[in-house]
Design a protein around this motif. Sequence first.
Motif, mmCIF file in Angstrom:
data_model
loop_
_atom_site.group_PDB
_atom_site.id
_atom_site.type_symbol
_atom_site.label_atom_id
_atom_site.label_comp_id
_atom_site.label_asym_id
_atom_site.label_seq_id
_atom_site.Cartn_x
_atom_site.Cartn_y
_atom_site.Cartn_z
ATOM 1 N N GLY A 105 -15.269 -18.982 20.265
ATOM 2 C CA GLY A 105 -14.992 -19.027 19.085
ATOM 3 C C GLY A 105 -14.212 -20.166 18.418
ATOM 4 O O GLY A 105 -14.678 -20.736 17.192
ATOM 5 N N LEU B 42 -16.720 -19.985 9.632
ATOM 6 C CA LEU B 42 -15.848 -18.776 10.090
ATOM 7 C C LEU B 42 -16.380 -18.182 11.356
ATOM 8 O O LEU B 42 -17.450 -18.180 11.608
ATOM 9 N N GLU B 43 -15.290 -17.933 12.235
ATOM 10 C CA GLU B 43 -15.789 -17.375 13.396
ATOM 11 C C GLU B 43 -15.073 -16.074 13.716
ATOM 12 O O GLU B 43 -13.680 -16.285 13.313
ATOM 13 N N ARG B 44 -15.546 -15.005 14.242
ATOM 14 C CA ARG B 44 -14.838 -13.749 14.172
ATOM 15 C C ARG B 44 -15.269 -13.164 15.601
ATOM 16 O O ARG B 44 -16.350 -13.260 16.063
ATOM 17 N N PHE C 3 -13.737 -10.025 18.737
ATOM 18 C CA PHE C 3 -12.676 -9.130 19.108
ATOM 19 C C PHE C 3 -12.195 -8.956 20.682
ATOM 20 O O PHE C 3 -13.397 -9.231 21.456
ATOM 21 N N ARG D 198 -8.673 -8.046 16.755
ATOM 22 C CA ARG D 198 -9.614 -8.930 16.030
ATOM 23 C C ARG D 198 -9.412 -10.280 15.603
ATOM 24 O O ARG D 198 -8.337 -10.292 14.966
ATOM 25 N N TRP D 199 -10.001 -11.018 15.997
ATOM 26 C CA TRP D 199 -9.524 -12.674 15.764
ATOM 27 C C TRP D 199 -10.455 -13.150 14.457
ATOM 28 O O TRP D 199 -11.791 -12.846 14.737
ATOM 29 N N VAL D 200 -9.874 -13.559 13.366
ATOM 30 C CA VAL D 200 -10.562 -14.286 12.349
ATOM 31 C C VAL D 200 -10.283 -15.603 12.272
ATOM 32 O O VAL D 200 -9.115 -16.081 12.014
ATOM 33 N N ARG E 197 -10.775 -19.013 10.286
ATOM 34 C CA ARG E 197 -11.482 -19.726 9.144
ATOM 35 C C ARG E 197 -11.159 -21.348 9.000
ATOM 36 O O ARG E 197 -9.928 -21.672 8.818
ATOM 37 N N ASP F 185 -11.275 -6.227 7.324
ATOM 38 C CA ASP F 185 -10.053 -6.932 8.291
ATOM 39 C C ASP F 185 -8.876 -6.092 7.408
ATOM 40 O O ASP F 185 -7.506 -5.970 8.133
#
Length: 171
Positions: free
Chosen positions: A45, A56-58, A60, A69-71, A73, A97
């Motif tokens: 990620g 943007l990387e998402r 979990f 959950r990782w977001v 940006r 989110d």
Amino acid sequence: MANRLQLEWDLRDHGWADCRIADGAAKATLFVSYCTDGLADLLSGVGGLYGATNRLERFFFDSEPMEVRWVLRREGADVAIAIYEFPDVAISLDLPDSEGHLAWTATKPLGELAHVVLATAQQVLKEHGEDGYMTKWIRYPYPVAALQDLRRLHLQHDQCELPHDMTLPLA
Ligand SMILES: [Zn+2]
């Protein structure tokens, strides 16, 4: 730097790990299970953020039953990090989110984030070795390729003057 990012990845028995993230302002402990390949997803990620300045990387962690959950940006040279928790991964993957609990958030330079994630992943390898990792994490091997990819990107793109563990050869 007082607000420097800190990350620990504490591999436990039977496919569990504790991931502790902190800076001077806030900290969180995230539970990770081997249902997903958490350390590989974290390395990949962060590596994925190097493509463009608005990436943007998402991803979990499956925390049985929670979703973590990782977001990530990317905002120019920085990354806005937000980590959300949802009570039940079986139903939360489609939820926005905003319906999760914001467990931790901060904005850090990409180079600092990458350095800390790399150092943490290498510490896990140093402590357990590839065989020891497999014994504890069970379902997935230590993510050597993801580590090498991120290290190559970090060394190429970030003017990082901190020391780097070069134990593993570059891919
Ligand atoms: Zn570095």
